[in-house]
Design a protein around this motif. Structure first.
Motif, short mmCIF file in Angstrom:
data_model
loop_
_atom_site.label_atom_id
_atom_site.label_comp_id
_atom_site.label_asym_id
_atom_site.label_seq_id
_atom_site.Cartn_x
_atom_site.Cartn_y
_atom_site.Cartn_z
N SER C 183 0.83 -1.20 0.00
CA SER C 183 0.00 0.00 0.00
C SER C 183 0.87 1.26 0.00
CB SER C 183 -0.93 0.00 1.20
OG SER C 183 -0.19 -0.22 2.36
N GLU C 184 2.15 1.08 0.32
CA GLU C 184 3.04 2.23 0.24
C GLU C 184 4.01 2.03 -0.91
OE1 GLU C 184 2.76 1.95 3.94
OE2 GLU C 184 1.68 3.84 3.98
N SER C 185 3.52 1.46 -1.99
CA SER C 185 4.41 1.09 -3.08
C SER C 185 5.11 2.31 -3.66
CB SER C 185 3.62 0.39 -4.18
OG SER C 185 2.70 1.28 -4.74
N ALA C 186 6.32 2.04 -4.13
CA ALA C 186 7.07 3.10 -4.80
C ALA C 186 6.29 3.60 -6.01
CB ALA C 186 8.43 2.57 -5.23
N LEU C 187 5.50 2.70 -6.58
CA LEU C 187 4.75 3.05 -7.78
C LEU C 187 3.76 4.18 -7.51
CD1 LEU C 187 4.45 2.21 -10.72
CD2 LEU C 187 2.66 0.64 -10.02
N ALA C 188 3.05 4.08 -6.41
CA ALA C 188 2.04 5.11 -6.10
C ALA C 188 2.70 6.46 -5.91
CB ALA C 188 1.25 4.72 -4.85
N ALA C 189 3.71 6.48 -5.04
CA ALA C 189 4.39 7.75 -4.78
C ALA C 189 5.05 8.27 -6.05
CB ALA C 189 5.43 7.58 -3.68
N GLY C 190 5.71 7.35 -6.77
CA GLY C 190 6.44 7.76 -7.96
C GLY C 190 5.53 8.30 -9.05
N SER C 191 4.40 7.61 -9.28
CA SER C 191 3.57 8.07 -10.39
C SER C 191 2.93 9.41 -10.06
CB SER C 191 2.52 7.02 -10.74
OG SER C 191 1.84 6.62 -9.60
N VAL C 192 2.53 9.60 -8.80
CA VAL C 192 1.95 10.90 -8.45
C VAL C 192 3.01 12.00 -8.56
CG1 VAL C 192 0.94 12.24 -6.58
CG2 VAL C 192 0.13 9.95 -7.03
N MET C 193 4.22 11.66 -8.10
CA MET C 193 5.29 12.63 -8.23
C MET C 193 5.54 12.94 -9.70
SD MET C 193 9.15 12.35 -6.90
CE MET C 193 8.88 11.90 -5.22
N GLY C 194 5.40 11.90 -10.52
CA GLY C 194 5.56 12.10 -11.96
C GLY C 194 4.58 13.12 -12.49
N ILE C 195 3.32 12.99 -12.06
CA ILE C 195 2.31 13.97 -12.49
C ILE C 195 2.74 15.37 -12.06
CG2 ILE C 195 -0.07 14.72 -12.19
CD1 ILE C 195 -0.81 11.79 -11.87
N MET C 196 3.26 15.45 -10.83
CA MET C 196 3.65 16.75 -10.32
C MET C 196 4.75 17.40 -11.18
SD MET C 196 5.45 17.80 -6.77
CE MET C 196 7.09 17.69 -7.40
N ILE C 197 5.72 16.58 -11.63
CA ILE C 197 6.84 17.22 -12.33
C ILE C 197 6.64 17.30 -13.84
CG2 ILE C 197 8.61 16.88 -10.56
CD1 ILE C 197 9.52 14.46 -12.01
N ILE C 198 5.49 16.85 -14.33
CA ILE C 198 5.23 17.00 -15.77
C ILE C 198 5.48 18.44 -16.23
CG2 ILE C 198 3.39 17.06 -17.52
CD1 ILE C 198 2.26 14.53 -16.25
N PRO C 275 9.10 -1.88 -8.25
CA PRO C 275 8.28 -0.69 -7.96
C PRO C 275 7.02 -1.01 -7.16
CG PRO C 275 8.07 -1.30 -10.26
CD PRO C 275 9.12 -2.19 -9.68
N LEU C 276 6.69 -2.30 -7.04
CA LEU C 276 5.47 -2.64 -6.31
C LEU C 276 5.71 -2.73 -4.82
CD1 LEU C 276 4.02 -5.35 -8.71
CD2 LEU C 276 3.77 -2.88 -8.78
N GLU C 277 7.00 -2.74 -4.44
CA GLU C 277 7.31 -2.81 -3.02
C GLU C 277 7.39 -1.43 -2.42
OE1 GLU C 277 10.20 -5.46 -1.27
OE2 GLU C 277 10.37 -6.45 -3.21
N ALA C 278 7.37 -1.41 -1.08
CA ALA C 278 7.53 -0.14 -0.41
C ALA C 278 9.01 0.13 -0.21
CB ALA C 278 6.80 -0.16 0.91
N VAL C 279 9.43 1.33 -0.56
CA VAL C 279 10.80 1.72 -0.26
C VAL C 279 10.74 3.03 0.51
CG1 VAL C 279 11.86 0.62 -2.25
CG2 VAL C 279 11.00 2.95 -2.43
N THR C 280 11.87 3.41 1.06
CA THR C 280 11.90 4.69 1.74
C THR C 280 12.90 5.58 1.04
OG1 THR C 280 12.04 5.73 3.89
CG2 THR C 280 13.67 4.05 3.41
N THR C 281 12.85 6.86 1.31
CA THR C 281 13.74 7.77 0.61
C THR C 281 14.54 8.62 1.60
OG1 THR C 281 12.28 9.67 0.53
CG2 THR C 281 11.96 8.02 -1.17
N VAL C 282 15.49 9.32 1.07
CA VAL C 282 16.32 10.19 1.90
C VAL C 282 15.46 11.21 2.64
CG1 VAL C 282 18.15 11.92 1.84
CG2 VAL C 282 18.32 9.90 0.38
N THR C 283 14.56 11.84 1.90
CA THR C 283 13.75 12.89 2.53
C THR C 283 12.82 12.32 3.59
OG1 THR C 283 12.31 12.72 0.62
CG2 THR C 283 13.82 14.57 0.67
N VAL C 284 12.24 11.15 3.32
CA VAL C 284 11.37 10.54 4.31
C VAL C 284 12.14 10.30 5.61
CG1 VAL C 284 10.11 8.45 4.93
CG2 VAL C 284 9.88 9.38 2.66
#
Lengths: 347, 436, 334, 277
Positions: C183-198, C275-284
């Motif tokens: 539910s915290e997949s990299a895909l969800a965060a990544g795709s939304v972020m993708g929309i943001m940086i379009i 991308p289906l797994e949950a990962v964490t990032t530097v900022t998180v």
């Protein structure tokens, strides 16, 4: 000349700006600490703010450990007046407080919270014992008398054949959290003690015993999900294979989404926790900096509100939020001690 | 002459035929390529539409709040048994008893303790505060009976708004069959209605979603932006003037320029770290205060406004400067009397856009303690407060179902502010746009 | 002190009014060399604030990072593949071992950024091409600002959107397809972020594409190239440096983005490319380490500053490269 | 829009042209009738009628803004690329009306090349510049063939000797005159029938100009050339036919010699004697 005037004015404004920092006494209570106590403290704070002439206290959820750290950083306006904790203050923290000049602290116990081992309602409930929990979550598990191996259990079935064949995936709070401390102490140590040789060790080498019984595995079976219990619930809802560890109040609030599993045959219910039948329950506290009482307006009144029956009593609004009240006698005792600030922590 | 050309080096002779043969394929490629473009634009716009509509559909219901009408008797024997009418006595009186009594009168058939407790829970626990405020404001009300609309609890609200489906099995729903039947009775009697949610705009944060409002956050955002504006506007305009009008072109100014460009791209959270390390830990400014938030955001928006201001200054034609200088004005006079006023609309536009960016910023403010539970509306920039986006972040994490709706509504308000700020910027640009 | 502030604010806002009044009504506007010098010094000081800020950032990050590296070796920080900041907070508490390897965090950051870029680059680039080359001016005037709204939406809104709308949808879809999507997949965060940086990709690319001289297009069209051939073979190669720098800037934005990942990405540091797994990032991790525990002495909180420094360096490098690329591009066409 | 119209197999292509290198005065290549051009509401050209013959250089002269470039750009429909531009009337090339929607611009432009006022080589290598056209149209059978096309085009444009050893260098690095010849080579490489030149020498020095003029005369053998020029001397030097445009109208058209020595219209007279312009 105008120019000189302007310069003078600028100098004045700069001086005035600098003055902003020279703080007056705060007129608002500042509270930090446990995320478990946070919902209760905020509820009290809000009522307090709306029914008295005082300002509503400002509450930051920092975890019990972080809260005590900020709390023990010293006395004065820049330090919090009260810290919430989901466990009793530890010796080391008392020492740190004393070192920084915080010598006078009142401890107020506010009630109980059970720690539940829950999963999504979409999944089957699981009945588990503390020993099984220990075997599933400890960093090292006993392999025969006096020997330890790194936890080899990958699935629940590996722990005990009666348990389902599911990957061990438990979401729980990080080490800053009082919930984690309490879970380690109550559930893991409780299971740990079932091994006689480990129990025996307690008397000989307490530190080693603690290190074994309280260490949680770091190989992925236990997932640190942060201080935020809400997040854990959301994750459980989404992932029916995972289990979560958090306070009873969150189970109470989200009973439609998640279910608490039976530990040692006991269901995590209000009654069971209150009566002490449920094995993994703990006391919740807050600590007051006595030196601030009287200096910061409203602390005494806030404590009074918190310890009033309409707040922490059986029918009080905190019970609605999921706090499990203490028996009447205990409540009266703490309420009295809080009022007179007599329950001081020994420095 | 033709024989000078080496005939072995052939130039295509039957271009037309070859081109004609290839056309179909090439046009197919053309069409495909164009379609990719259309798809891309559609995807991007779809993202926008989905984002907005998901928030709108989640959030619009929060502008209405379920209220319950009750006949409250302000019984003297309950509120003011001594009859003193003193503020102190009125302040600490048991207003909940009034409410409970009114509920019992409305539902005389409810008898058991457990049921009664459930019954009382239909009305928000914050309704008591409203009764208290009413009495304190006008003590003459004591002894009278008034029909009042009181805030319903979040569970009732969610039920009415359909976020708790009635079809769910009773044990999976936060509201029992019995409670639903009471609610239905109230609806039938016409004493349960959705009304405009004034509290949402007039109250601060609350633990109870039905009583939570965004006023505190809006005021906090206002003070934060005020501090930001006061700090960033003069400095960035001054910096832009210096760099554009006075600075010699040397290695130092080049370095400053590169620096500004880089600063514009530094992740916002790094500014939060700066604020934590310097403003809180070294300078000991108050935690959670708009003044610190404003400082951090000022540093963050500085490059944006400098860059915009420089562009605005650059767009003033050199002839204006030449004219003023030609009359014997000093460079300083030229800039302040002629160039700056002409560049002002552009600078304003840039500033508004920078402010809009600051208004939406969250991450750096998390670092400086603006994530506390703050109910009171801040009275100034040194009072603890939160800002709108941080309030959204806090509510997004709250467990109560009703907060999802409030969060979305708060987002709508935030977006409303942003849209109006940007519209203002566009308006300014259009109005003062000059073609030299 | 709030009153003082409000008075100050009023004074500050009235200054422009007073100045413009004086300018309009006084008959003498004679220059005063003293004032001019003073103003000049003020101007110079203001332009130095940006430099001071940068120095402040570097110093505050560096100072805390050095303290961190006294506790944890930089080698471990940069090369260890385990991130488990569980140092004991108190003497009597038994925490984990506390391993501070930034690699899994960087990997997570890169994974999410890569997903974001896979969404944003094609969509942004093709949108830019369409708007610059094909769209009617009317559509363009309408669609370009609409796309730019995407960049103006606060990131906390995207975070909310990712966590409450996109992630559940992805999960449900996964269940239907028989995929196990966290539910915290990299895909969800990544795709939304993708929309943001379009819009970061599209706006900048649009500008550089339009900056390609018309004569080049004419030359290609005059030879009988179709529009798409012209775009692919003449316009895009000519605009490439600008596009590259747009992409780099977008990437640096993605790497530094905080709220979306805080709200929608996971907390468990994992070295995975799934991308289906949950990962964490530097900022998180910076947020998790700092929000909740602000004391300045444990490796945990200091680690946040080391991560901040890392983040600062990575984005700075990207920006610098982007800047250089654009500079060379400018030289080519100016 | 795909070209539905079949290309008449009898259409004389380059090869046939080469074979019949004899001048045929009645060999009509482009027939322009009643062409008008509008930019939005503004009319730029009024009722142009003009015949252009094979293997000749036709010069379009006139004061700036008279519409000669606009007219030139109608012939290979470059005006299609300008949003607000509208063309009426008919332009027939080899008997086919190119303004017809069924005529494909891509195909048309492959037959009608254009060289612009300012040299506009692609920011690519010299080789890539010349090979671009053949590559997009798929004219070359293999790499060797492509090399040949490039070489012979450069040869014809008189540039081969100067650049044969640096085909990989960017075309933008050449001198102005070389760049313009590169653009001509690029146009030839596609193998068009007609080459349109829009003031190709206006940005060049006299020596480069002379080279290009010389080149035009050579190219005339194989192509039909239409050149817009603001220089009457140039028109007199390179063209066989001259058309004089004034204020969007075609004033007069005829043999170059006749136009310059014995203009029929007073406006032509005024222009060539320098009274208007």
């Amino acid at each position: 000349m105008t120019f000189t005037k302007t310069l003078a004015l600028t100098a004045l404004t700069v001086a005035a700006l600098a003055n902003i920092n020279a703080a007056q006494a705060r007129d608002q209570i500042r509270i930090v600490g446990s995320s478990t106590v946070y919902p209760f403290a905020t509820a009290v704070a809000e009522t307090f703010g709306k029914t008295t002439e005082f300002k509503t206290p400002v509450i930051e959820s920092t975890g019990s450990g972080g809260g005590l750290k900020l709390f023990c950083a010293g006395e004065g306006d820049n330090t919090p007046d009260i810290t919430n904790s989901s466990r009793a203050i530890k010796k080391s923290e008392v020492d740190r407080c004393a070192k920084n000049g915080v010598k006078n602290i009142t401890e107020v116990k506010i009630g109980y919270d059970g720690i539940v081992f829950a999963n999504s309602r979409k999944a089957k409930p699981m009945t588990i014992t503390r020993k099984q929990l220990f075997l599933a979550l400890a960093k090292d598990v006993p392999a025969g008398e006096g020997k330890l191996v790194a936890n080899p259990n990958k699935t629940w079935k590996d722990v005990d054949p009666s348990l389902p064949d599911l990957k061990i995936e438990v979401l729980g709070p990080p080490p800053t959290s009082g919930t984690r401390d309490a879970f380690a102490e109550l559930a893991l140590e409780g299971g740990c003690k079932k091994f006689d040789w480990l129990k025996a060790m307690k008397k000989q080498d307490k530190n080693k015993y603690k290190a074994i019984c309280h260490s949680i595995r770091e190989d992925g079976g236990y997932v640190e999900a942060g201080e935020n219990d809400v997040l854990i619930i959301r994750k459980l809802e989404a992932n029916p294979k995972a289990f979560g560890i958090f306070g009873y109040s969150f189970l109470d609030q989200n009973g439609d989404k998640i279910q608490g599993n039976l530990i040692d045959g006991q269901e995590p219910t209000f009654e069971n926790i209150s009566s002490g039948a449920y094995p993994v329950s703990r006391s919740l506290y807050f600590y007051v900096k006595n030196a601030h009482v009287g200096k910061i307006a409203g602390i005494a009144e806030f404590i009074q509100e918190f310890t009033s029956n309409k707040a922490w009593g059986e029918e009080g609004y905190l019970a609605d939020k999921g706090l499990i009240p203490m028996p009447m006698a205990e409540r009266n005792k703490f309420s009295e001690e809080a009022k007179t600030q007599t329950n001081n922590i020994q420095m | 002459m033709t024989d000078t050309i080496d005939t072995s080096l052939s130039i295509p002779k039957n271009t037309s035929e070859i081109v004609h043969q290839g056309l179909k394929k090439r046009y197919a490629a053309e069409k495909r390529f164009r379609r990719y473009g259309v798809v891309a634009v559609c995807v991007a716009l779809l993202g926008l539409v989905v984002l907005f509509s998901s928030i709108l559909t989640k959030g619009y219901t929060a502008f209405y709040q379920t209220n319950i009408q009750l006949d409250i008797t302000f019984d003297e024997s309950v509120i003011d048994p001594k009859g003193t009418r003193k503020t102190k006595d009125l302040s600490s009186a048991d207003y909940a008893a009034l409410l409970k009594k009114a509920m019992r009168t409305q539902f005389p058939e409810v008898k058991t303790r457990r049921d009664k407790k459930k019954l009382y829970n239909l009305v928000s626990s914050t309704a008591v505060f409203a009764l208290r405020a009413k009495t304190m404001a006008d003590p003459s009300i004591i002894g009278q009976t008034h029909s009042l609309w009181l805030t319903a609890s979040d569970d009732v609200d969610m039920l009415i708004k359909g976020h708790i489906p009635r079809e769910l099995p009773e044990n999976e729903r936060r509201i029992s069959n019995k409670e639903i039947s009471w609610v239905d009775q109230l609806i039938e009697a016409g004493s349960l209605e959705k009304q405009f949610n004034r509290q949402f705009f007039s109250a601060g944060d609350s633990r109870e979603p039905e009583a939570a409002g965004i006023k505190g956050a809006i005021i906090g955002s206002f003070y934060t932006l005020l501090v930001t504006l006061l700090l960033t506007f003069p400095t960035s305009v001054a910096a832009a003037i210096y760099l554009e009008e006075f600075a010699p072109k040397n290695r130092w100014t080049a370095m400053i320029e590169v620096n500004i460009n880089n600063l514009a791209a530094v992740p916002s959270i790094v500014f939060g770290l700066l604020g934590l390390a310097i403003f809180l830990n070294v300078m000991h400014l108050p935690r959670s205060a708009p003044i610190v938030g404003g400082l951090v955001l000022a540093l963050m928006t500085l490059p944006t406004i400098i860059i915009a201001s420089r562009a605005a200054l650059k767009s003033v034609p050199p002839s204006i400067r030449a004219a003023a200088l030609g009359l014997g004005a000093t460079r300083m006079q030229t800039v302040f009397h002629h160039v700056l006023p002409l560049a002002m609309p552009g600078i304003m536009t840039g500033t508004i856009i920078g402010m809009a960016q600051a208004l939406g910023e969250t991450a750096p403010l998390l670092m400086i303690g603006m994530v506390a539970f703050i109910v009171d509306v801040p009275g100034g920039p040194t009072d603890p407060s939160t800002v709108l986006p941080v309030q959204i972040f806090l509510w997004a994490d709250a467990p109560e179902r009703a907060f999802v709706e409030r969060t979305s509504a708060a987002i709508l308000v935030l977006l409303g502010f942003l849209v109006s700020m940007n519209a203002l910027a566009i308006f300014l640009r259009k109005k003062f746009e000059r073609h030299w | 002190m709030n009153t003082i502030f409000i008075i100050l604010a009023l004074v500050a806002f009235s200054i422009p009014a007073i100045v413009s009044y004086r300018w309009r009504h006084s008959i003498r506007l004679v220059a005063n060399p003293k004032v001019e010098l003073f103003v000049r010094v003020l101007l110079i000081l203001s332009s130095l604030i940006a430099v001071i800020t940068t120095v402040g950032i570097v110093l505050s990050l560096l100072f805390e990072s050095i303290r961190f590296f006294n506790l944890v070796s930089p080698l471990e920080f940069l090369t260890s593949t385990v991130w488990s900041p569980q140092t004991a907070l108190r003497g009597d508490q038994v925490g984990g071992s506390g391993v501070f390897g930034s690699l899994p965090l960087l990997a997570g950051t890169m994974l999410i950024s890569a997903i974001a870029m896979t969404v944003a680059v094609p969509v942004g680039l093709f949108a830019a091409i369409y708007l610059a080359e094909y769209a009617t001016p009317r559509f363009r005037n309408w669609a370009k600002p609409a796309l730019e709204i995407l960049a103006g939406v606060p990131t906390v809104v995207y975070g909310f959107f990712a966590a409450l709308t996109v992630a559940p949808i992805l999960r449900e879809t996964g269940t239907v397809l028989g995929l196990d999507i966290a539910s915290e997949s990299a895909l969800a965060a990544g795709s939304v972020m993708g929309i943001m940086i379009i819009p970061f990709v599209s706006s900048l690319s649009d500008d550089v594409i339009r900056a390609v001289p018309r004569s080049l297009r004419d030359a290609s069209l005059g030879l009988g190239a179709t529009q798409s051939e012209t775009i692919r073979q003449v316009v895009l190669p000519a605009a490439l440096p600008g596009i590259v720098s747009a992409v780099l800037l977008a990437a640096s934005r993605a790497i530094g983005e905080t709220m979306i990942v805080v709200m929608a990405a996971g907390l468990a540091a994992k070295l995975t490319a799934n991308p289906l797994e949950a990962v964490t990032t530097v900022t998180v991790q910076i947020v998790t380490l700092l929000v909740g525990d602000q004391e300045f002495d444990s490796a945990k909180t200091l680690a946040a500053f080391a991560l901040g420094l890392l983040l600062f360096c990575v984005t700075l490098t990207l920006n610098f490269i982007a800047f250089k690329v654009v500079q060379r591009y400018r030289e080519q066409y100016d | 829009m795909l070209a539905q119209q079949q290309i008449d197999p009898s259409t004389p292509t380059m090869g046939q042209n080469q074979q019949m290198s004899i001048h045929l005065e009645n060999n009509l290549k482009v027939k322009v009738s009643d062409v008008a051009v509008y930019y939005g509401d503004k009319q730029a050209l009024f009722g142009i009628d003009l015949d252009i013959y094979k293997n000749q250089v036709t010069a379009l002269i006139g004061p700036s803004g008279c519409g000669k470039s606009t007219f030139l750009r109608c012939i290979n429909r470059m005006n299609d690329t300008i949003e607000s531009c509208r063309v009426t009337g008919s332009i027939e090339i080899d008997g086919v009306n190119i303004s017809d929607r069924s005529v494909d611009v891509v195909e048309l432009r492959s037959r009608i090349g254009i060289v612009f006022q300012k040299a506009n080589p692609f920011p690519k290598s010299i080789y890539d510049n010349v090979s671009y056209g053949p590559r997009i149209h798929g004219l070359a059978k293999d790499r060797q063939h492509l090399d040949h096309i490039v070489e012979s085009s450069l040869e014809r444009a008189g540039l081969w000797k100067e650049v044969s050893d640096r085909l990989d260098e960017p075309g933008t690095g050449l001198s102005g005159g070389q760049q313009q010849r590169l653009c001509i080579a690029r146009t030839i490489a596609v193998g068009p029938d007609v080459i349109l030149m829009d003031e190709p020498c206006s940005a060049l020095d006299p020596i480069a100009t002379a080279k290009i003029e010389e080149l035009m005369d050579e190219l005339r053998q194989n192509f039909t050339i239409i050149i817009v020029t603001h220089s009457m001397q140039q028109a007199a030097r390179v063209s066989q036919k001259t058309a004089f445009f004034h204020l969007g109208k075609l004033v007069e058209c005829g043999e170059t010699e006749q136009i310059f020595t014995n203009p029929q219209d007073s406006r032509t007279q005024d222009y060539i004697t320098g009274r208007i312009g």
